[in-house]
Design a protein around this motif. Sequence first.
Motif, PDB file in Angstrom:
ATOM      1  N   ILE A  37     -34.334  16.044  33.435  1.00 47.09           N
ATOM      2  CA  ILE A  37     -35.757  15.220  33.034  1.00 47.09           C
ATOM      3  C   ILE A  37     -35.523  15.016  31.626  1.00 47.09           C
ATOM      4  O   ILE A  37     -35.068  15.722  30.778  1.00 47.09           O
ATOM      5  CB  ILE A  37     -36.926  16.297  33.506  1.00 47.09           C
ATOM      6  CG1 ILE A  37     -38.067  15.416  33.446  1.00 47.09           C
ATOM      7  CG2 ILE A  37     -36.937  17.338  32.536  1.00 47.09           C
ATOM      8  CD1 ILE A  37     -39.067  16.150  34.004  1.00 47.09           C
ATOM      9  N   GLU A  39     -37.754  12.297  28.684  1.00 50.32           N
ATOM     10  CA  GLU A  39     -38.873  11.678  28.081  1.00 50.32           C
ATOM     11  C   GLU A  39     -39.719  10.723  29.038  1.00 50.32           C
ATOM     12  O   GLU A  39     -41.048  10.942  29.321  1.00 50.32           O
ATOM     13  CB  GLU A  39     -38.892  11.303  26.714  1.00 50.32           C
ATOM     14  CG  GLU A  39     -38.818  12.627  25.541  1.00 50.32           C
ATOM     15  CD  GLU A  39     -38.954  11.905  24.203  1.00 50.32           C
ATOM     16  OE1 GLU A  39     -39.462  10.948  23.977  1.00 50.32           O
ATOM     17  OE2 GLU A  39     -38.480  12.689  23.441  1.00 50.32           O
ATOM     18  N   GLN A  40     -39.131   9.663  29.561  1.00 52.14           N
ATOM     19  CA  GLN A  40     -39.582   8.877  30.190  1.00 52.14           C
ATOM     20  C   GLN A  40     -39.910   9.477  31.656  1.00 52.14           C
ATOM     21  O   GLN A  40     -41.086   8.887  32.143  1.00 52.14           O
ATOM     22  CB  GLN A  40     -38.504   7.664  30.435  1.00 52.14           C
ATOM     23  CG  GLN A  40     -37.996   6.651  29.510  1.00 52.14           C
ATOM     24  CD  GLN A  40     -39.389   5.703  29.103  1.00 52.14           C
ATOM     25  OE1 GLN A  40     -40.365   6.013  29.316  1.00 52.14           O
ATOM     26  NE2 GLN A  40     -38.879   4.543  28.641  1.00 52.14           N
ATOM     27  N   MET A  41     -39.250   9.991  32.325  1.00 53.91           N
ATOM     28  CA  MET A  41     -39.604  10.913  33.410  1.00 53.91           C
ATOM     29  C   MET A  41     -40.958  11.559  33.372  1.00 53.91           C
ATOM     30  O   MET A  41     -41.742  11.708  34.177  1.00 53.91           O
ATOM     31  CB  MET A  41     -38.543  11.687  34.113  1.00 53.91           C
ATOM     32  CG  MET A  41     -37.322  11.145  34.434  1.00 53.91           C
ATOM     33  SD  MET A  41     -35.952  11.814  34.674  1.00 53.91           S
ATOM     34  CE  MET A  41     -36.285  12.557  36.358  1.00 53.91           C
ATOM     35  N   LEU A  42     -40.737  12.360  32.211  1.00 55.70           N
ATOM     36  CA  LEU A  42     -42.041  13.339  31.777  1.00 55.70           C
ATOM     37  C   LEU A  42     -43.244  12.525  31.710  1.00 55.70           C
ATOM     38  O   LEU A  42     -44.224  12.705  32.452  1.00 55.70           O
ATOM     39  CB  LEU A  42     -41.675  14.142  30.670  1.00 55.70           C
ATOM     40  CG  LEU A  42     -42.740  15.152  30.176  1.00 55.70           C
ATOM     41  CD1 LEU A  42     -42.820  16.063  31.449  1.00 55.70           C
ATOM     42  CD2 LEU A  42     -42.245  15.647  28.965  1.00 55.70           C
ATOM     43  N   LYS A  43     -42.869  11.190  31.001  1.00 53.76           N
ATOM     44  CA  LYS A  43     -44.326  10.452  30.734  1.00 53.76           C
ATOM     45  C   LYS A  43     -44.818   9.825  32.225  1.00 53.76           C
ATOM     46  O   LYS A  43     -46.049   9.640  32.327  1.00 53.76           O
ATOM     47  CB  LYS A  43     -43.850   9.119  29.865  1.00 53.76           C
ATOM     48  CG  LYS A  43     -44.887   8.378  29.431  1.00 53.76           C
ATOM     49  CD  LYS A  43     -44.324   7.426  28.291  1.00 53.76           C
ATOM     50  CE  LYS A  43     -45.579   6.372  27.878  1.00 53.76           C
ATOM     51  NZ  LYS A  43     -45.083   5.558  26.610  1.00 53.76           N
ATOM     52  N   MET A  44     -43.778   9.205  33.014  1.00 53.35           N
ATOM     53  CA  MET A  44     -44.165   8.770  34.305  1.00 53.35           C
ATOM     54  C   MET A  44     -44.857   9.833  35.296  1.00 53.35           C
ATOM     55  O   MET A  44     -45.829   9.537  35.950  1.00 53.35           O
ATOM     56  CB  MET A  44     -43.035   8.304  35.141  1.00 53.35           C
ATOM     57  CG  MET A  44     -42.553   7.190  34.518  1.00 53.35           C
ATOM     58  SD  MET A  44     -43.399   5.695  34.438  1.00 53.35           S
ATOM     59  CE  MET A  44     -42.914   5.019  36.349  1.00 53.35           C
ATOM     60  N   MET A  45     -44.528  11.210  35.059  1.00 51.77           N
ATOM     61  CA  MET A  45     -45.286  12.027  35.859  1.00 51.77           C
ATOM     62  C   MET A  45     -46.508  12.337  35.397  1.00 51.77           C
ATOM     63  O   MET A  45     -47.491  12.501  36.155  1.00 51.77           O
ATOM     64  CB  MET A  45     -44.171  13.650  35.736  1.00 51.77           C
ATOM     65  CG  MET A  45     -43.117  13.352  36.680  1.00 51.77           C
ATOM     66  SD  MET A  45     -42.009  15.148  36.694  1.00 51.77           S
ATOM     67  CE  MET A  45     -42.505  16.001  35.187  1.00 51.77           C
ATOM     68  N   MET A  46     -46.611  12.521  34.061  1.00 50.12           N
ATOM     69  CA  MET A  46     -48.024  12.669  33.546  1.00 50.12           C
ATOM     70  C   MET A  46     -49.114  11.526  33.807  1.00 50.12           C
ATOM     71  O   MET A  46     -49.869  11.616  33.858  1.00 50.12           O
ATOM     72  CB  MET A  46     -48.098  12.858  31.855  1.00 50.12           C
ATOM     73  CG  MET A  46     -47.309  14.249  31.469  1.00 50.12           C
ATOM     74  SD  MET A  46     -47.010  14.146  29.916  1.00 50.12           S
ATOM     75  CE  MET A  46     -48.829  14.564  29.218  1.00 50.12           C
ATOM     76  N   GLN A  48     -48.662   9.697  36.571  1.00 54.30           N
ATOM     77  CA  GLN A  48     -49.160   9.820  37.958  1.00 54.30           C
ATOM     78  C   GLN A  48     -50.177  10.812  38.305  1.00 54.30           C
ATOM     79  O   GLN A  48     -50.824  10.679  39.319  1.00 54.30           O
ATOM     80  CB  GLN A  48     -47.920   9.906  38.714  1.00 54.30           C
ATOM     81  CG  GLN A  48     -46.746   8.799  38.840  1.00 54.30           C
ATOM     82  CD  GLN A  48     -45.627   9.294  39.448  1.00 54.30           C
ATOM     83  OE1 GLN A  48     -45.238  10.316  39.805  1.00 54.30           O
ATOM     84  NE2 GLN A  48     -44.623   8.344  39.984  1.00 54.30           N
ATOM     85  N   MET A  49     -49.944  11.974  37.405  1.00 58.19           N
ATOM     86  CA  MET A  49     -51.080  12.707  37.513  1.00 58.19           C
ATOM     87  C   MET A  49     -52.424  12.586  36.988  1.00 58.19           C
ATOM     88  O   MET A  49     -53.399  13.330  36.985  1.00 58.19           O
ATOM     89  CB  MET A  49     -50.695  14.174  36.937  1.00 58.19           C
ATOM     90  CG  MET A  49     -49.583  14.929  37.656  1.00 58.19           C
ATOM     91  SD  MET A  49     -48.892  16.536  36.946  1.00 58.19           S
ATOM     92  CE  MET A  49     -48.356  16.274  35.398  1.00 58.19           C
TER      93      MET A  49
END
Length: 71
Positions: A37, A39-46, A48-49
């Motif tokens: 994972i 930073e970009q994936m983490l940002k997208m997950m946040m 989406q939540m």
Amino acid sequence: MGYYILVGILALAAGVALGFFIARKYMMSYLKKNPPINEQMLKMMMMQMGMKPSQKKINQMMSAMNKQQSK
């Protein structure tokens, strides 16, 4: 006859142990080069939540994940 069986078992055990350590070393280096994972994936997950990700929060989460991975 028993000598051949003993040599076969020892060779099999050595092969399994060597294969395990080679595979483990390969996977460790692969995961270090390609982290699961970023930073970009983490940002997208946040997003989406339903959270508004700040750079500070992303950095905190990335450092926590890196700490956990290094253990």
